[in-house]
Scaffold this motif. Structure first.
Motif, PDB file in Angstrom:
ATOM      1  N   MET A 297       1.068  -1.272  -0.020  1.00  0.00           N
ATOM      2  CA  MET A 297       0.068   0.015   0.130  1.00  0.00           C
ATOM      3  C   MET A 297       0.925   0.957  -0.027  1.00  0.00           C
ATOM      4  N   VAL A 298       0.434   2.171  -0.660  1.00  0.00           N
ATOM      5  CA  VAL A 298       1.218   3.547  -0.893  1.00  0.00           C
ATOM      6  C   VAL A 298       0.177   4.571  -0.911  1.00  0.00           C
ATOM      7  N   ALA A 299       0.654   5.873  -0.573  1.00  0.00           N
ATOM      8  CA  ALA A 299      -0.370   7.131  -0.607  1.00  0.00           C
ATOM      9  C   ALA A 299      -0.850   7.139  -1.783  1.00  0.00           C
ATOM     10  N   GLY A 300      -2.252   6.918  -1.992  1.00  0.00           N
ATOM     11  CA  GLY A 300      -3.074   7.117  -3.011  1.00  0.00           C
ATOM     12  C   GLY A 300      -2.745   6.083  -3.910  1.00  0.00           C
TER      13      GLY A 300
ATOM     14  N   VAL B  53      10.757   8.311   2.956  1.00  0.00           N
ATOM     15  CA  VAL B  53      10.259   7.896   1.515  1.00  0.00           C
ATOM     16  C   VAL B  53      11.160   8.087   0.524  1.00  0.00           C
ATOM     17  N   PRO B  54      11.139   7.336  -0.484  1.00  0.00           N
ATOM     18  CA  PRO B  54      12.033   7.218  -1.693  1.00  0.00           C
ATOM     19  C   PRO B  54      11.646   8.436  -2.641  1.00  0.00           C
ATOM     20  N   LEU B  55      12.601   9.398  -3.048  1.00  0.00           N
ATOM     21  CA  LEU B  55      12.152  10.528  -4.042  1.00  0.00           C
ATOM     22  C   LEU B  55      13.311  10.582  -4.817  1.00  0.00           C
ATOM     23  N   SER B  56      13.114  10.638  -6.272  1.00  0.00           N
ATOM     24  CA  SER B  56      13.881  11.003  -7.063  1.00  0.00           C
ATOM     25  C   SER B  56      14.627  12.007  -6.988  1.00  0.00           C
ATOM     26  N   VAL B  57      15.985  12.087  -7.460  1.00  0.00           N
ATOM     27  CA  VAL B  57      16.891  13.246  -7.662  1.00  0.00           C
ATOM     28  C   VAL B  57      16.180  14.283  -8.824  1.00  0.00           C
ATOM     29  N   HIS B  69      15.182  17.825  -4.824  1.00  0.00           N
ATOM     30  CA  HIS B  69      13.880  16.759  -4.669  1.00  0.00           C
ATOM     31  C   HIS B  69      12.661  17.617  -4.866  1.00  0.00           C
ATOM     32  N   THR B  70      11.753  16.992  -5.792  1.00  0.00           N
ATOM     33  CA  THR B  70      10.784  17.533  -5.923  1.00  0.00           C
ATOM     34  C   THR B  70       9.528  16.677  -5.575  1.00  0.00           C
ATOM     35  N   VAL B  71       8.819  17.214  -4.561  1.00  0.00           N
ATOM     36  CA  VAL B  71       8.075  16.548  -3.769  1.00  0.00           C
ATOM     37  C   VAL B  71       6.340  16.697  -4.053  1.00  0.00           C
ATOM     38  N   ARG B  72       5.780  15.801  -4.023  1.00  0.00           N
ATOM     39  CA  ARG B  72       4.343  16.372  -3.995  1.00  0.00           C
ATOM     40  C   ARG B  72       3.545  15.794  -2.758  1.00  0.00           C
ATOM     41  N   ALA B  73       2.654  16.458  -1.836  1.00  0.00           N
ATOM     42  CA  ALA B  73       2.088  16.065  -0.629  1.00  0.00           C
ATOM     43  C   ALA B  73       1.308  14.837  -1.004  1.00  0.00           C
ATOM     44  N   ALA B  74       1.729  13.876  -0.382  1.00  0.00           N
ATOM     45  CA  ALA B  74       0.793  12.449  -0.423  1.00  0.00           C
ATOM     46  C   ALA B  74       0.251  12.203   0.609  1.00  0.00           C
ATOM     47  N   GLY B  75       1.181  11.688   1.704  1.00  0.00           N
ATOM     48  CA  GLY B  75       1.114  11.372   3.006  1.00  0.00           C
ATOM     49  C   GLY B  75       1.856  12.016   3.954  1.00  0.00           C
ATOM     50  N   ALA B  76       2.205  11.394   5.143  1.00  0.00           N
ATOM     51  CA  ALA B  76       2.663  11.898   6.235  1.00  0.00           C
ATOM     52  C   ALA B  76       4.049  12.742   5.891  1.00  0.00           C
ATOM     53  N   VAL B  77       4.997  12.012   5.437  1.00  0.00           N
ATOM     54  CA  VAL B  77       6.162  12.498   5.294  1.00  0.00           C
ATOM     55  C   VAL B  77       6.219  13.540   4.057  1.00  0.00           C
ATOM     56  N   THR B  78       5.658  13.336   2.973  1.00  0.00           N
ATOM     57  CA  THR B  78       5.530  14.222   2.184  1.00  0.00           C
ATOM     58  C   THR B  78       4.780  15.333   2.373  1.00  0.00           C
ATOM     59  N   ARG B  79       3.779  15.190   3.255  1.00  0.00           N
ATOM     60  CA  ARG B  79       3.107  16.489   3.635  1.00  0.00           C
ATOM     61  C   ARG B  79       4.088  17.519   4.347  1.00  0.00           C
ATOM     62  N   LEU B 233      10.203   2.809 -12.802  1.00  0.00           N
ATOM     63  CA  LEU B 233       9.093   2.001 -12.203  1.00  0.00           C
ATOM     64  C   LEU B 233       8.986   2.479 -10.624  1.00  0.00           C
ATOM     65  N   GLU B 234       7.778   2.513 -10.062  1.00  0.00           N
ATOM     66  CA  GLU B 234       7.698   2.713  -8.664  1.00  0.00           C
ATOM     67  C   GLU B 234       7.118   1.653  -7.911  1.00  0.00           C
ATOM     68  N   ARG B 235       7.636   1.366  -6.827  1.00  0.00           N
ATOM     69  CA  ARG B 235       6.927   0.194  -5.895  1.00  0.00           C
ATOM     70  C   ARG B 235       7.094   0.709  -4.595  1.00  0.00           C
ATOM     71  N   ARG B 236       6.391  -0.116  -3.770  1.00  0.00           N
ATOM     72  CA  ARG B 236       6.632   0.302  -2.154  1.00  0.00           C
ATOM     73  C   ARG B 236       7.968   0.193  -1.778  1.00  0.00           C
ATOM     74  N   MET B 237       8.834   1.005  -1.443  1.00  0.00           N
ATOM     75  CA  MET B 237      10.287   0.892  -0.939  1.00  0.00           C
ATOM     76  C   MET B 237      10.157   1.323   0.377  1.00  0.00           C
TER      77      MET B 237
HETATM   78  C1  LIG Z   1      11.924   5.360  -6.927  1.00  0.00           C
HETATM   79  C2  LIG Z   1      10.707   6.326  -6.340  1.00  0.00           C
HETATM   80  C3  LIG Z   1      10.995   7.384  -6.622  1.00  0.00           C
HETATM   81  C4  LIG Z   1      10.040   8.331  -6.110  1.00  0.00           C
HETATM   82  N1  LIG Z   1      10.071   9.850  -6.526  1.00  0.00           N
HETATM   83  C5  LIG Z   1       9.187  10.660  -6.127  1.00  0.00           C
HETATM   84  C6  LIG Z   1       9.586  12.104  -6.647  1.00  0.00           C
HETATM   85  O1  LIG Z   1      10.262  12.561  -7.088  1.00  0.00           O
HETATM   86  N2  LIG Z   1       8.276  12.960  -6.095  1.00  0.00           N
HETATM   87  C7  LIG Z   1       7.335  12.466  -5.145  1.00  0.00           C
HETATM   88  O2  LIG Z   1       6.444  13.485  -4.953  1.00  0.00           O
HETATM   89  N3  LIG Z   1       7.200  11.309  -5.145  1.00  0.00           N
HETATM   90  C8  LIG Z   1       8.088  10.228  -5.370  1.00  0.00           C
HETATM   91  N4  LIG Z   1       7.601   8.992  -5.252  1.00  0.00           N
HETATM   92  C9  LIG Z   1       6.601   8.566  -4.576  1.00  0.00           C
HETATM   93  C10 LIG Z   1       7.065   9.118  -2.857  1.00  0.00           C
HETATM   94  O3  LIG Z   1       8.008   7.876  -2.536  1.00  0.00           O
HETATM   95  C11 LIG Z   1       5.366   8.797  -2.193  1.00  0.00           C
HETATM   96  O4  LIG Z   1       4.647   9.785  -2.550  1.00  0.00           O
HETATM   97  C12 LIG Z   1       5.841   8.854  -0.545  1.00  0.00           C
HETATM   98  O5  LIG Z   1       6.635   7.709  -0.231  1.00  0.00           O
HETATM   99  C13 LIG Z   1       4.555   9.085   0.259  1.00  0.00           C
HETATM  100  O6  LIG Z   1       5.156   8.883   1.332  1.00  0.00           O
HETATM  101  P1  LIG Z   1       4.123   9.303   2.681  1.00  0.00           P
HETATM  102  O7  LIG Z   1       4.834   9.318   4.018  1.00  0.00           O
HETATM  103  O8  LIG Z   1       4.017  10.928   2.227  1.00  0.00           O
HETATM  104  O9  LIG Z   1       2.776   8.794   2.612  1.00  0.00           O
HETATM  105  P2  LIG Z   1       2.189   7.728   3.630  1.00  0.00           P
HETATM  106  O10 LIG Z   1       0.917   7.146   2.664  1.00  0.00           O
HETATM  107  O11 LIG Z   1       2.166   8.333   4.923  1.00  0.00           O
HETATM  108  O12 LIG Z   1       3.294   6.617   3.364  1.00  0.00           O
HETATM  109  C14 LIG Z   1       3.604   5.661   4.158  1.00  0.00           C
HETATM  110  C15 LIG Z   1       4.743   4.814   3.498  1.00  0.00           C
HETATM  111  O13 LIG Z   1       4.284   4.649   2.234  1.00  0.00           O
HETATM  112  C16 LIG Z   1       5.484   4.458   1.331  1.00  0.00           C
HETATM  113  N5  LIG Z   1       4.848   5.090  -0.032  1.00  0.00           N
HETATM  114  C17 LIG Z   1       3.867   5.791   0.034  1.00  0.00           C
HETATM  115  N6  LIG Z   1       3.676   6.049  -1.343  1.00  0.00           N
HETATM  116  C18 LIG Z   1       4.312   5.433  -2.094  1.00  0.00           C
HETATM  117  C19 LIG Z   1       4.516   5.354  -3.587  1.00  0.00           C
HETATM  118  N7  LIG Z   1       3.997   5.863  -4.402  1.00  0.00           N
HETATM  119  N8  LIG Z   1       5.995   4.921  -3.921  1.00  0.00           N
HETATM  120  C20 LIG Z   1       6.577   4.038  -2.908  1.00  0.00           C
HETATM  121  N9  LIG Z   1       6.496   4.061  -1.381  1.00  0.00           N
HETATM  122  C21 LIG Z   1       5.335   4.879  -1.118  1.00  0.00           C
HETATM  123  C22 LIG Z   1       6.669   5.293   1.862  1.00  0.00           C
HETATM  124  O14 LIG Z   1       7.638   4.478   2.483  1.00  0.00           O
HETATM  125  C23 LIG Z   1       5.853   5.812   3.318  1.00  0.00           C
HETATM  126  O15 LIG Z   1       6.920   5.925   4.408  1.00  0.00           O
HETATM  127  C24 LIG Z   1       8.925   8.180  -5.684  1.00  0.00           C
HETATM  128  C25 LIG Z   1       8.805   6.784  -5.336  1.00  0.00           C
HETATM  129  C26 LIG Z   1       9.690   5.585  -5.728  1.00  0.00           C
HETATM  130  C27 LIG Z   1       9.516   4.357  -5.378  1.00  0.00           C
END
Ligand SMILES: Cc1cc2nc3c(=O)[nH]c(=O)nc-3n(C[C@H](O)[C@H](O)[C@H](O)COP(=O)(O)OP(=O)(O)OC[C@H]3O[C@@H](n4cnc5c(N)ncnc54)[C@H](O)[C@@H]3O)c2cc1C
Ligand code: SF4
Ligand code: FES
Lengths: 360, 275
Positions: A297-300, B53-57, B69-79, B233-237
């Motif tokens: 599961m990931v955000a969204g 969280v994984p974020l692309s350079v 790093h360019t980040v979109r607010a999605a969950g706890a860390v990114t927000r 590709l993106e996976r849960r990392m």
């Molecule tokens: C290789 C890679 C590169 C990425 N690059 C970017 C980037 O440049 N900019 C950006 O905004 N986002 C990027 N993402 C997605 C970003 O990692 C997630 O949006 C982020 O992990 C969300 O975490 P959160 O704590 O805010 O959300 P939460 O939902 O609270 O996250 C809980 C945990 O889920 C994991 N997680 C959630 N969403 C994802 C996701 N889509 N992919 C992988 N793990 C996730 C994280 O490990 C996080 O700790 C990338 C993902 C990967 C795998």
């Protein structure tokens, strides 16, 4: 190649334990009686060794009773080498990191099963490239390995199909097998093992015992067998990879509890938990099962939302993906996932149905 | 015996730019030495008390001393990264991890870059790389898609890419707003307009997975060679280094074997939901 076999009794198994602990100064990890069950951990005294019990096992069923030889427990050497919960870092406010150690002193793995030994080799390969230095440190502490072979495989065991039991050929220092009637045959697997057996003053086993051992081993091998070859299974799984209907059918009863992942001796996936006290953030790595909903599961979004995709990953990973990742089958045929599945989902049945529907 | 989680490097946030109301680019000066990232690699980014969280350079400056790093607010860390004020604050970085874009292999060829939404982040370093070595590549086409014009990343520098010799930039949005002069629709629709030699071109694609699957279809139709199409590709990392296992895609560890894959490596898996 014929190493001599030595003859002893159950008391010699206890002596071997004591020798490793007291003479060699090793911390002995092994199966130990723990209330009404058997767990894996530091064996503190010979009385904790499960020498006179056996398990009655079946899909979703496990009870201990007195007997000659037990096969598996819900735990395995993984519980020592890759513990269910470990602190991997303590991060302070200035982002400096304190790392806890992986313990000190030499370790003996005692009376682990042939399938356990195979599972450790799988983990060794998986973490070979330094991916998990904590595992490597714990593994590096292991100085002596004793294997208890299974001349009476359990009802859910299929280790001869996966090539990981019921006897052991390599990768140990001493292996022993219980012939019944209190007789135990010991075989050395290394110079160190040979040395220990000589030190114990055991006599060479008479020809009749050796013949009996071979007969029982062959019979055990026939019993711990699925009736299909791994290659057939793999071919079928490759064909069925994209067949959603098949995977939905075989996972019909699955509850997604991931008990199978927890008891599996080769499952290694972990999640990170941040325990924050307002100043220090303790980062804990704990097992997470691929059958559980939150795994992908990931955000969204979600990478394996459907249960069938998660059950499929478990099966394909063991039979198709581990071989690419490690050069070894990820399933060691221990039957734990079958025994400890509360819903009685039977991996053996899945494999046989795969060959039935996707074989040919 | 240090575990990857102990390899945390301190980064001082030296710049913040809002790309959109929910997207921010952070510039981070590394306090501790790390190897400079290659285009397509990522960092594990740590916020104290919340997690990693994984974020692309998305950018590299001063030879790697400053990364973006360019980040979109999605969950706890990114927000927390997007909505908190960070300038002067410390975040943690581990990396760079993963396999990036095959920029040397693509030398001497045309290049098609297809970016959807946040997928532009790991492709921006490709554009900077090519701009600095323009003569090594043939025609370059850059296709960028976003939901609305406001969601387009790096608006302030897009024109500079258009200005590079032999380079085309095509923009597309799902929903136009104001005086939008670009295309309307899927970014993958632009692939048929690309002015490169399909048989000889490399394609680098990053965006949401359904978009990448569409892109692959369009690229096949135009006759791109599968061994010259690359996807990030993106996976849960949860670790970035092969420790946690949760990023697996078939037999790959996406963090270590990817995140950039050659299409021929993953096309069988992409066809199977959730493998
Ligand atoms: C290789 C890679 C590169 C990425 N690059 C970017 C980037 O440049 N900019 C950006 O905004 N986002 C990027 N993402 C997605 C970003 O990692 C997630 O949006 C982020 O992990 C969300 O975490 P959160 O704590 O805010 O959300 P939460 O939902 O609270 O996250 C809980 C945990 O889920 C994991 N997680 C959630 N969403 C994802 C996701 N889509 N992919 C992988 N793990 C996730 C994280 O490990 C996080 O700790 C990338 C993902 C990967 C795998
Ligand atoms: S197969 Fe059984 S043990 Fe595994 S998740 Fe499903 S119900 Fe739980
Ligand atoms: S992210 Fe942990 S193994 Fe890939």
């Amino acid at each position: 190649m014929e190493a001599p076999l030595y003859r002893g009794g159950l008391e010699d198994v206890a002596r071997l334990y004591t020798l490793l602990r007291d003479e060699r100064g090793l911390v002995v990890y092994g199966y130990r009686l723990d209330g009404g069950s058997i767990g894996f951990g530091v064996v503190r005294g010979a009385s904790e060794l499960p020498l006179r019990v056996e398990a009655e096992a079946g899909p979703g069923r496990y009870r201990l009773r007195s007997g000659v030889s037990f096969t598996t427990s819900h735990q395995s050497p993984k519980n020592y080498l890759h513990p269910p919960r470990q602190v991997v870092a303590r991060v302070r406010e200035d982002l400096s990191v304190e790392e806890p150690g992986a313990g000190e002193g030499g370790v003996a793995l005692f009376a682990v099963k042939p399938c356990d030994l195979s599972a450790v080799k799988v983990l060794d390969e998986l973490f070979r490239a330094g991916a998990n230095p904590l595992y490597a440190a714990r593994r590096g502490r292991v100085k002596f390995v004793v294997v208890e072979e299974c001349l009476r495989p359990g009802a859910t065991c299929f280790c001869s199909t996966t090539g990981s039991g019921p006897t052991a050929r390599e990768g140990f220092d001493v292996a022993y097998a219980k012939l019944g009637g209190g007789t135990v045959l010991f075989k050395p697997g290394s110079p160190a093992g040979q040395g220990v057996l000589e030190e114990m003053g055991l006599e060479e086993a008479p020809e009749s015992d050796v013949a009996e051992y071979r007969r029982l081993a062959e019979e055990a091998s026939r019993r711990a067998c699925l009736g299909v070859a791994v290659e057939e299974v793999q071919r079928a799984l490759r064909r069925l990879m994209g067949d959603r209907g098949f995977w939905e059918r075989v996972s019909e009863r699955c509850l997604a509890c991931s008990s199978c992942n927890m008891v599996c001796p080769t499952c290694f996936c972990t999640e990170l938990v941040d325990e924050y006290d307002g100043r220090v953030n303790t980062r804990v790595a704990q097992w997470v099962g691929c059958l559980s909903y939150t795994y992908g599961m990931v955000a969204g979004g979600h990478f394996r939302r459907w249960l069938y995709t998660r059950y499929r990953h478990f099966v394909l990973h063991k039979f198709l993906f581990y071989p690419v990742q490690t050069g070894r089958l990820g399933c060691v045929g221990c039957g734990r996932c079958v025994t400890w599945c509360p819903a009685g989902v039977d991996l053996r049945e899945t494999l046989l149905r795969a060959v039935g529907e996707g074989g040919g | 015996m240090r575990s990857p989680f102990a390899e945390l490097r301190r980064g001082l946030v030296v710049g913040e730019v809002y790309e959109a109301p929910n997207v921010k680019t952070l510039a981070v000066r590394l306090v501790d030495e790390v190897p400079p990232p290659r285009p397509g690699q990522f960092n594990m980014v740590y916020v104290h008390g919340l997690g990693e969280v994984p974020l692309s350079v998305s950018g590299v400056r001063e030879g790697g001393r400053v990364v973006e790093h360019t980040v979109r607010a999605a969950g706890a860390v990114t927000r927390a990264l997007v909505y908190r004020e960070w300038r002067g604050g410390l975040i943690g970085l581990r990396g760079p991890y993963g396999r990036g874009w095959p920029l040397e292999e693509a030398e001497g060829h045309d290049l098609l870059v297809v970016a959807g939404g946040m997928g532009f982040a790991p492709l921006r370093p490709v554009l900077k790389w090519v701009a600095e070595r323009r003569e090594r590549y043939g025609r370059v086409n850059v296709l960028v898609g976003a939901r609305t014009p406001r969601d387009l990343l790096f608006k302030y520098e897009l024109e500079s890419y258009r200005g590079l010799p032999g380079t085309r930039l095509l923009l597309s949005v799902d929903r136009p707003e104001g005086a939008w002069g670009g295309h309307v629709g899927l970014v993958t629709d632009l692939i048929r307009l690309a002015d490169v030699d399909p048989g000889g071109s490399y394609a680098f694609v990053c965006g949401p997975e359904p978009m990448m699957v569409n892109a692959v279809k369009a690229l096949r139709e135009r006759g791109f060679r599968e061994d010259r199409v690359f996807l990030s590709l993106e996976r849960r990392m949860r670790c970035g280094t092969g420790f946690c296992g949760t990023c697996q895609l078939g037999h790959y560890f996406t963090c270590r074997d990817g995140p950039v894959f050659r299409l021929t490596e993953v096309s069988d898996y992409l066809a199977v939901e959730g493998v």
